[in-house]
Design an enzyme around this catalytic site. Structure first.
Site: not given
Ligand code: GAL
Length: 373
Positions: A127, A184
């Site tokens: 990430d 997302d």
């Protein structure tokens, strides 16, 4: 070679968020096998954020699995996953902390890669939160790319910087095998549609060795879980799956597999759609008939077949038109397309020059076609 075709599997984030533990992982592994998902190609079971203690071990400097969630450590979990014929995935972050504020791998890349190799990991999602400002993302992904090469285990490198910093220009060079090219997803038709639309000009960057990842699927969530939102209905999920397939996107299931209905299982194991997604040439789809409410995508497959997807993003039925000319089949050639719809099995025979379909709201039709006179 890893990532020869788009990786397939399951990731914990969409449904479970921080509520992960050994039992959830084992039950999910069991379900992947019992429900036929492993045999359909879904091979990676990936644990996302929130798996570790809040701080590293002060003596070894290593990240430590949460002792309550994973009382037997990660190797035990990984062994269980492997015993089911599946592959095991872990998660970390290029910054100092993960997005949910657990230790990140910044300046610990090589140690952490070794730790993941000790766990028996086959996949690492990486990430982008808490990235030190003065470091460029490409250096940080290069670092973990190198660390994974050095760790002595083949680990698929799944980058996740949400499409920032023109990532499509440099990510392949870091060794990544897939990379998030969007923000997302949440479980709503609008989120899924906006992600798909945002990627229309990025499809050409996706290819064997490193695929554009447009986030985990929300199929089967129906508004529940960690990224629940408004939820979708089965028509929305059908369209989501068809889009991910024709985009050659990694197919990481995010719904709770343990509760998947037969309907959902039928959708995500549809052989024709998986064939479109997993085609070895992984050619990018091209778009014809690009209107905001309706789209037609065309993807060449390796055996002279052609996939054609009609998508209706509108809230009412739309007539979607296809001019063969736009995809390179001239009227003068005498050729047309012999078309079979992959959800219904309907055979349309040979269509020449022009055809149209009335597609209901949010729905799609997907055809596998061959050129024919
Ligand atoms: C986000 C990422 C999500 C999930 C989450 C975990 O940055 O895009 O997919 O991994 O972090 O905190």
């Amino acid at each position: 070679m890893l990532s020869r075709t788009p990786p397939m599997g399951f990731n914990t984030w969409n449904t479970f968020g921080e509520n992960i533990n050994e039992d959830v992982i084992k039950e999910t592994a069991d379900a992947m096998v019992e429900k036929g998902l492993r045999d359909a190609g879904y091979e990676y079971l990936v644990i996302d954020d929130c798996w570790s203690e809040r701080e590293r071990d002060p003596e070894t400097g290593k990240i430590v699995p949460d002792k309550v969630k994973f009382p037997n450590g990660m190797k035990a979990v990984s062994d269980y996953v492997h015993s089911k014929g599946l592959k095991f995935g872990m998660y970390s972050c290029a910054g100092t902390r993960t997005c949910a504020d657990y230790p990140g791998s910044f300046d610990h890349e090589f140690l952490d890669a070794e730790t993941f190799a000790e766990y028996g990991a086959d996949f690492l999602k990486y990430d982008y939160c808490y990235k030190p400002q003065h470091y460029h993302g490409d250096l940080l992904y290069r670092r973990m790319g190198m660390a994974l090469k050095a760790c002595g285990r083949e680990i698929l490198f799944s980058a996740c910087n949400w499409g920032c910093d023109d990532v499509h220009n440099w990510i392949r060079s870091t060794g990544a095998h897939m990379y998030r090219s969007t923000g997302d997803i949440n479980d709503s038709f609008v989120s899924m549609r906006d992600i798909a639309v945002s990627q229309e000009d990025k499809l050409v960057y996706s290819a064997p060795g490193c695929f554009n990842d447009i986030d985990m699927l929300t199929i089967g969530m129906y508004g529940k879980g960690n990224v629940g939102s408004t939820g979708c209905d089965d028509t929305d999920y059908k369209t989501q799956f068809a889009l991910w397939c024709i985009y050659s996107a990694p197919l990481m299931l995010g719904g709770d597999i343990r509760t998947f209905s037969d309907n959902i299982l039928k959708l995500v194991t549809n052989k024709d759609l998986l064939r479109i997604n997993q085609d070895e040439e992984a050619r990018p789809a091209f778009e014809i008939r690009n209107q905001s409410h309706s789209k037609v995508f065309v993807k060449h497959l390796s055996n002279n077949e052609i996939a054609v997807l009609f998508v209706n993003y509108d809230d009412k039925t739309r007539k979607i038109e296809l001019y063969m000319e736009d995809m390179g089949i001239s009227a003068a050639s005498g050729y047309g397309l012999k078309m079979r719809e992959v959800f219904s099995g309907e055979e349309l025979g040979v269509k020449k020059e022009y055809m149209s379909r009335n597609v209901p709201a949010h729905d799609c039709e997907c055809f596998i076609c061959t050129l024919s006179k």
